[in-house]
Enzyme design. Structure first.
Site, PDB file in Angstrom:
ATOM      1  N   LEU A   6     -15.299  -6.105   1.935  1.00  0.00           N
ATOM      2  CA  LEU A   6     -14.280  -7.234   2.032  1.00  0.00           C
ATOM      3  C   LEU A   6     -13.356  -6.751   3.378  1.00  0.00           C
ATOM      4  O   LEU A   6     -12.717  -6.261   3.380  1.00  0.00           O
ATOM      5  CB  LEU A   6     -13.601  -7.322   0.815  1.00  0.00           C
ATOM      6  CG  LEU A   6     -14.309  -7.653  -0.272  1.00  0.00           C
ATOM      7  CD1 LEU A   6     -13.168  -7.947  -1.627  1.00  0.00           C
ATOM      8  CD2 LEU A   6     -15.289  -8.717  -0.445  1.00  0.00           C
ATOM      9  N   ALA A   8     -11.766  -9.551   5.428  1.00  0.00           N
ATOM     10  CA  ALA A   8     -11.406 -10.955   5.869  1.00  0.00           C
ATOM     11  C   ALA A   8      -9.812 -10.869   5.854  1.00  0.00           C
ATOM     12  O   ALA A   8      -9.205 -12.077   6.029  1.00  0.00           O
ATOM     13  CB  ALA A   8     -12.056 -11.972   5.122  1.00  0.00           C
ATOM     14  N   GLN A  78     -15.382 -15.886   4.909  1.00  0.00           N
ATOM     15  CA  GLN A  78     -14.305 -16.410   4.124  1.00  0.00           C
ATOM     16  C   GLN A  78     -13.097 -17.200   4.751  1.00  0.00           C
ATOM     17  O   GLN A  78     -12.056 -16.493   5.488  1.00  0.00           O
ATOM     18  CB  GLN A  78     -13.618 -15.244   3.106  1.00  0.00           C
ATOM     19  CG  GLN A  78     -12.449 -15.847   2.067  1.00  0.00           C
ATOM     20  CD  GLN A  78     -11.922 -14.718   1.402  1.00  0.00           C
ATOM     21  OE1 GLN A  78     -11.787 -13.585   2.165  1.00  0.00           O
ATOM     22  NE2 GLN A  78     -11.398 -14.942   0.349  1.00  0.00           N
ATOM     23  N   GLY A 135      -3.046  -2.358 -11.538  1.00  0.00           N
ATOM     24  CA  GLY A 135      -3.986  -2.635 -12.564  1.00  0.00           C
ATOM     25  C   GLY A 135      -4.354  -1.387 -13.103  1.00  0.00           C
ATOM     26  O   GLY A 135      -4.838  -0.425 -12.428  1.00  0.00           O
ATOM     27  N   HIS A 310       6.596   9.521  31.385  1.00  0.00           N
ATOM     28  CA  HIS A 310       7.147  10.928  31.590  1.00  0.00           C
ATOM     29  C   HIS A 310       8.719  11.204  30.899  1.00  0.00           C
ATOM     30  O   HIS A 310       9.523  10.189  30.663  1.00  0.00           O
ATOM     31  CB  HIS A 310       7.461  11.412  32.983  1.00  0.00           C
ATOM     32  CG  HIS A 310       8.066  10.405  33.880  1.00  0.00           C
ATOM     33  ND1 HIS A 310       7.355   9.351  34.310  1.00  0.00           N
ATOM     34  CD2 HIS A 310       9.313  10.312  34.484  1.00  0.00           C
ATOM     35  CE1 HIS A 310       8.066   8.579  34.981  1.00  0.00           C
ATOM     36  NE2 HIS A 310       9.300   9.345  35.117  1.00  0.00           N
TER      37      HIS A 310
END
Length: 395
Positions: A6, A8, A78, A135, A310
């Site tokens: 995935l 996208a 997608q 989760g 610099h």
């Protein structure tokens, strides 16, 4: 095994770095972020790669083409960001057999991806100290079979957080059109629940994993992958330069006299360092980037074409493409009270969890000479500062 990657996502949380570069194409060591995911899939034995693309898809297509490391590559588009099941469903016409789903903005322990493929149906998890914000996998008493995924539970059934890598049997392709959640998104975890009803699903524990969603996590991703480099000197390095540790200087790069580089560090083709510059920590100097005389760059990412002029100091920072820090620009990367440095993500100041963190500069941002930049500062793409200015607010 068909590997669906995935790639996208719009990357709103990692802005300004993703304003003109798709998040999966941001640099992590010697290749784009998504390439590390794809390499893990190829090393695990993927027979076909399907990349789900969206915003600025041509950058992904140009990099991978129709074949990558001998494995055929296909693409699915997608057009709307409506959840992970929606993204995988965009690739459904390419599914002909068991398939794996990997997030293109995650870094995975490669050995675990091989175990994921071999254990299909399976799901990757990572052990965390406090799983309440994830989760969380529930499992049988032996810990050998996943029995469910609980979102952000107050009383987690295990300490195994869902790491967003799945291996599905072929019939799961018919279950991708799941009902929308309360947020109006179509979630791959609903497909997992259906698989759990019909199969024994094996949990595969990752030794290491990183979800690269915010700028400091891109810095952490480079710390991980640069730390895995083996010393190699192919470019033009002065005899008066000192390269210590695992330093890679690609062909076409130049390291001038008086330079000190302490690895891990990667100096990419076309980049120039020095003279008398000091590069230390896990630092990526991208293609065509420049570090000027007596400048110091520490634990930072300089994207392609970026320039630190610099007498400047840049620490724990991420510079986008073609950023130009004028001479004498100094980045502060530490608060006086030693508290975690905060950064603005989608309009809110959040803790980075890092004691040291400097500046994130979008593509083509420019500072005037002797600019001072405070910790946790965001410069949007094309932003400028005045000579001698102290900047303590995002712009």
């Amino acid at each position: 095994m068909i590997a669906i990657v995935l790639a996208a996502g719009e990357g709103t949380r990692i802005r300004p770095l993703s304003e003109s570069v798709p998040k999966p194409m941001l640099p992590v060591a010697d290749r784009p972020l998504v390439s590390h995911t794809v390499d893990a899939a190829v090393d695990a034995g993927a027979t076909e790669l399907v990349l789900v693309v969206g915003y600025e898809a041509e950058a992904v297509r140009d990099y991978f083409g129709g074949e990558y490391r001998g494995v055929p590559v296909s693409y699915a588009v997608q057009e709307e960001q409506l959840g992970t099941a929606h993204a995988v469903n965009a690739a459904s016409e390419h599914i002909d057999g068991p398939f794996a789903v990997l997030n293109g903005d995650n870094l995975y322990d490669p050995d675990a991806i091989a175990a994921l493929f071999a254990s299909c149906p399976a799901i990757c998890a990572i052990e965390v100290d406090d799983p309440r914000q994830y989760g969380v996998l529930s499992a049988d008493s032996a810990g050998e079979t996943v029995t469910g995924i609980v979102e952000k539970p107050d009383d987690p059934p295990t300490n195994l957080a869902n790491a967003g890598a799945y291996a599905f049997p072929e019939e799961a392709a018919a279950w991708l059109e799941v009902p929308a959640s309360e947020r109006g998104e179509y979630e791959i975890t609903d497909v997992v629940a259906r698989v759990i009803d019909d199969h024994d699903v094996t949990p595969v524990t990752l030794r290491r994993w990183l979800d690269v969603g915010r700028p400091w996590e891109l810095l952490e991703a480079n710390e991980w992958k640069l730390g895995a480099l083996d010393r190699r000197i192919d470019g033009d390095v002065s005899e008066d330069a000192h390269l210590n540790g695992d330093v890679v200087v690609e062909a076409g790069a130049t390291v001038k006299p008086g330079v000190v580089i302490e690895g891990p560090a990667l100096i990419r083709s076309g980049a120039t360092v020095g003279p008398n510059a000091y590069v230390r920590g896990a630092t990526l100097v991208g293609e065509g980037a420049k570090i000027g005389h007596a400048a110091e760059v520490k634990n930072s990412v300089l994207s392609a074409g970026a320039s630190v002029s610099h007498l400047s100091y840049v620490g724990d920072s991420v510079l986008g493409r073609d950023v130009n820090f004028g001479a004498g620009t100094n980045v502060a990367n530490l608060r006086h009270d030693d508290a975690d440095i905060r950064f603005t993500v989608k309009g809110e100041r959040v803790s980075t969890g890092r004691r040291k963190f400097g500046v994130v500069a979008g593509d083509e941002a420019k500072t005037g000479i002797n600019t001072s930049l405070t910790p946790g500062l965001k410069l949007s793409g094309g932003a400028t500062t005045l000579p001698g200015e102290t900047v303590d607010r995002d712009r």
